[in-house]
Design a protein around this motif. Structure first.
Motif, PDB file in Angstrom:
ATOM      1  N   LEU A  73      29.350  -5.778  39.444  1.00  0.00           N
ATOM      2  CA  LEU A  73      28.570  -5.557  40.665  1.00  0.00           C
ATOM      3  C   LEU A  73      29.224  -4.556  41.601  1.00  0.00           C
ATOM      4  CD1 LEU A  73      27.493  -9.244  41.341  1.00  0.00           C
ATOM      5  CD2 LEU A  73      26.163  -7.414  40.268  1.00  0.00           C
ATOM      6  N   ALA A  74      30.492  -4.221  41.355  1.00  0.00           N
ATOM      7  CA  ALA A  74      31.191  -3.262  42.217  1.00  0.00           C
ATOM      8  C   ALA A  74      30.508  -1.899  42.196  1.00  0.00           C
ATOM      9  CB  ALA A  74      32.644  -3.139  41.781  1.00  0.00           C
ATOM     10  N   VAL A  75      29.828  -1.578  41.092  1.00  0.00           N
ATOM     11  CA  VAL A  75      29.175  -0.277  40.965  1.00  0.00           C
ATOM     12  C   VAL A  75      27.986  -0.142  41.927  1.00  0.00           C
ATOM     13  CG1 VAL A  75      27.504  -0.789  39.144  1.00  0.00           C
ATOM     14  CG2 VAL A  75      28.605   1.444  39.216  1.00  0.00           C
ATOM     15  N   LEU A  76      27.555  -1.229  42.517  1.00  0.00           N
ATOM     16  CA  LEU A  76      26.486  -1.158  43.509  1.00  0.00           C
ATOM     17  C   LEU A  76      26.998  -0.588  44.833  1.00  0.00           C
ATOM     18  CD1 LEU A  76      24.757  -4.588  42.872  1.00  0.00           C
ATOM     19  CD2 LEU A  76      24.094  -2.338  41.985  1.00  0.00           C
ATOM     20  N   SER A  77      28.311  -0.652  45.051  1.00  0.00           N
ATOM     21  CA  SER A  77      28.917  -0.157  46.292  1.00  0.00           C
ATOM     22  C   SER A  77      29.718   1.123  46.093  1.00  0.00           C
ATOM     23  CB  SER A  77      29.842  -1.217  46.886  1.00  0.00           C
ATOM     24  OG  SER A  77      29.140  -2.396  47.156  1.00  0.00           O
ATOM     25  N   THR A  78      30.321   1.294  44.942  1.00  0.00           N
ATOM     26  CA  THR A  78      31.140   2.478  44.670  1.00  0.00           C
ATOM     27  C   THR A  78      30.638   3.157  43.402  1.00  0.00           C
ATOM     28  OG1 THR A  78      32.744   1.147  43.454  1.00  0.00           O
ATOM     29  CG2 THR A  78      33.205   1.542  45.777  1.00  0.00           C
ATOM     30  N   ASN A 100      29.718 -12.887  48.439  1.00  0.00           N
ATOM     31  CA  ASN A 100      30.085 -14.047  47.620  1.00  0.00           C
ATOM     32  C   ASN A 100      28.923 -15.018  47.662  1.00  0.00           C
ATOM     33  OD1 ASN A 100      32.627 -13.199  46.850  1.00  0.00           O
ATOM     34  ND2 ASN A 100      33.629 -14.140  48.586  1.00  0.00           N
ATOM     35  N   ASP A 101      28.911 -15.971  46.730  1.00  0.00           N
ATOM     36  CA  ASP A 101      27.861 -16.986  46.761  1.00  0.00           C
ATOM     37  C   ASP A 101      28.102 -17.910  47.965  1.00  0.00           C
ATOM     38  OD1 ASP A 101      29.748 -18.946  46.033  1.00  0.00           O
ATOM     39  OD2 ASP A 101      29.028 -19.128  43.998  1.00  0.00           O
ATOM     40  N   PRO A 102      27.153 -18.750  48.312  1.00  0.00           N
ATOM     41  CA  PRO A 102      27.300 -19.603  49.494  1.00  0.00           C
ATOM     42  C   PRO A 102      28.487 -20.562  49.443  1.00  0.00           C
ATOM     43  CG  PRO A 102      25.014 -19.541  48.806  1.00  0.00           C
ATOM     44  CD  PRO A 102      25.808 -18.869  47.739  1.00  0.00           C
ATOM     45  N   TRP A 103      29.083 -20.740  48.273  1.00  0.00           N
ATOM     46  CA  TRP A 103      30.239 -21.614  48.129  1.00  0.00           C
ATOM     47  C   TRP A 103      31.543 -20.825  48.137  1.00  0.00           C
ATOM     48  CZ3 TRP A 103      25.726 -22.004  45.291  1.00  0.00           C
ATOM     49  CH2 TRP A 103      24.911 -23.074  45.648  1.00  0.00           C
ATOM     50  N   GLY A 104      31.451 -19.522  48.454  1.00  0.00           N
ATOM     51  CA  GLY A 104      32.642 -18.693  48.620  1.00  0.00           C
ATOM     52  C   GLY A 104      33.191 -18.065  47.353  1.00  0.00           C
ATOM     53  N   ARG A 105      32.454 -18.128  46.256  1.00  0.00           N
ATOM     54  CA  ARG A 105      32.927 -17.549  44.993  1.00  0.00           C
ATOM     55  C   ARG A 105      32.103 -16.304  44.654  1.00  0.00           C
ATOM     56  NH1 ARG A 105      32.826 -23.090  44.202  1.00  0.00           N
ATOM     57  NH2 ARG A 105      30.781 -22.962  43.244  1.00  0.00           N
ATOM     58  N   PRO A 106      32.688 -15.348  43.929  1.00  0.00           N
ATOM     59  CA  PRO A 106      31.916 -14.161  43.533  1.00  0.00           C
ATOM     60  C   PRO A 106      30.777 -14.527  42.583  1.00  0.00           C
ATOM     61  CG  PRO A 106      34.272 -13.847  43.116  1.00  0.00           C
ATOM     62  CD  PRO A 106      34.077 -15.284  43.495  1.00  0.00           C
ATOM     63  N   TYR A 107      29.687 -13.779  42.686  1.00  0.00           N
ATOM     64  CA  TYR A 107      28.598 -13.962  41.735  1.00  0.00           C
ATOM     65  C   TYR A 107      29.058 -13.482  40.363  1.00  0.00           C
ATOM     66  CZ  TYR A 107      25.177 -15.184  45.260  1.00  0.00           C
ATOM     67  OH  TYR A 107      24.490 -15.839  46.236  1.00  0.00           O
ATOM     68  N   LYS A 108      28.522 -14.095  39.327  1.00  0.00           N
ATOM     69  CA  LYS A 108      28.828 -13.737  37.944  1.00  0.00           C
ATOM     70  C   LYS A 108      27.815 -12.691  37.472  1.00  0.00           C
ATOM     71  CE  LYS A 108      31.923 -17.036  37.408  1.00  0.00           C
ATOM     72  NZ  LYS A 108      33.325 -16.759  37.241  1.00  0.00           N
ATOM     73  N   TYR A 109      28.305 -11.714  36.724  1.00  0.00           N
ATOM     74  CA  TYR A 109      27.447 -10.689  36.131  1.00  0.00           C
ATOM     75  C   TYR A 109      27.831 -10.569  34.668  1.00  0.00           C
ATOM     76  CZ  TYR A 109      25.451  -6.115  35.044  1.00  0.00           C
ATOM     77  OH  TYR A 109      24.748  -5.100  34.466  1.00  0.00           O
ATOM     78  N   SER A 110      26.843 -10.638  33.791  1.00  0.00           N
ATOM     79  CA  SER A 110      27.138 -10.489  32.367  1.00  0.00           C
ATOM     80  C   SER A 110      25.935  -9.888  31.655  1.00  0.00           C
ATOM     81  CB  SER A 110      27.518 -11.831  31.744  1.00  0.00           C
ATOM     82  OG  SER A 110      26.443 -12.744  31.821  1.00  0.00           O
TER      83      SER A 110
END
Length: 146
Positions: A73-78, A100-110
């Motif tokens: 997901l970093a490619v959405l910003s850089t 981050n998700d509402p529980w403070g963790r990064p979203y998963k992308y696969s």
């Protein structure tokens, strides 16, 4: 003039009775409010995954491919490091950093996603573990079942 005055106020017993009543009300209402907070976090995660999906689709339209698993997901910003993709990149595709998700963790992308979707973007829910039910269930566009 008379020297007798009455002093108005609450006795200790009256104060204790009021505190007990407030405590009973809080014990009945509190769990309902906290369950709503948890369900609202699920709704926030669903909304954010739709937003991220839209950003990925915009990236795909402009660059001609979806982000690789390494880019994530970093490619959405850089801009991507690949020169061909960098020339077509018109981002950033989000107004702010990837949340981050509402529980403070990064979203998963696969890659790939479930049901023919080319990618998966999801949160592991409140428990942070795959699967689960209720507030612990995975939220978003999920990867294929293993």
């Amino acid at each position: 003039m008379s020297a007798s005055r009455s002093i108005a106020g609450f006795t200790l017993l009256e104060m204790l009775v009021v505190l007990v009543i407030i405590g009973l009300i809080a014990s009945l209402v509190g769990p309902r409010l906290f369950s709503r907070v948890d369900s609202s976090k699920v709704q926030i995660a669903e909304t954010q995954t739709r937003l991220l999906r839209g950003a990925i689709e915009t990236f795909r339209l402009e660059v001609g491919r979806i982000p690789t698993a390494e880019e994530g997901l970093a490619v959405l910003s850089t801009a991507p490091s690949d020169e061909r993709a960098k020339a077509r990149w018109r981002g950033p595709y989000l107004d702010e950093a990837v949340p981050n998700d509402p529980w403070g963790r990064p979203y998963k992308y696969s890659i790939p996603g479930r049901d023919g979707m080319p990618f998966a973007i999801y949160s592991l829910g409140a428990d942070g573990q795959p699967g689960g039910e209720g507030n612990d269930a995975d939220v978003g566009f999920l990867p294929p079942k293993s």
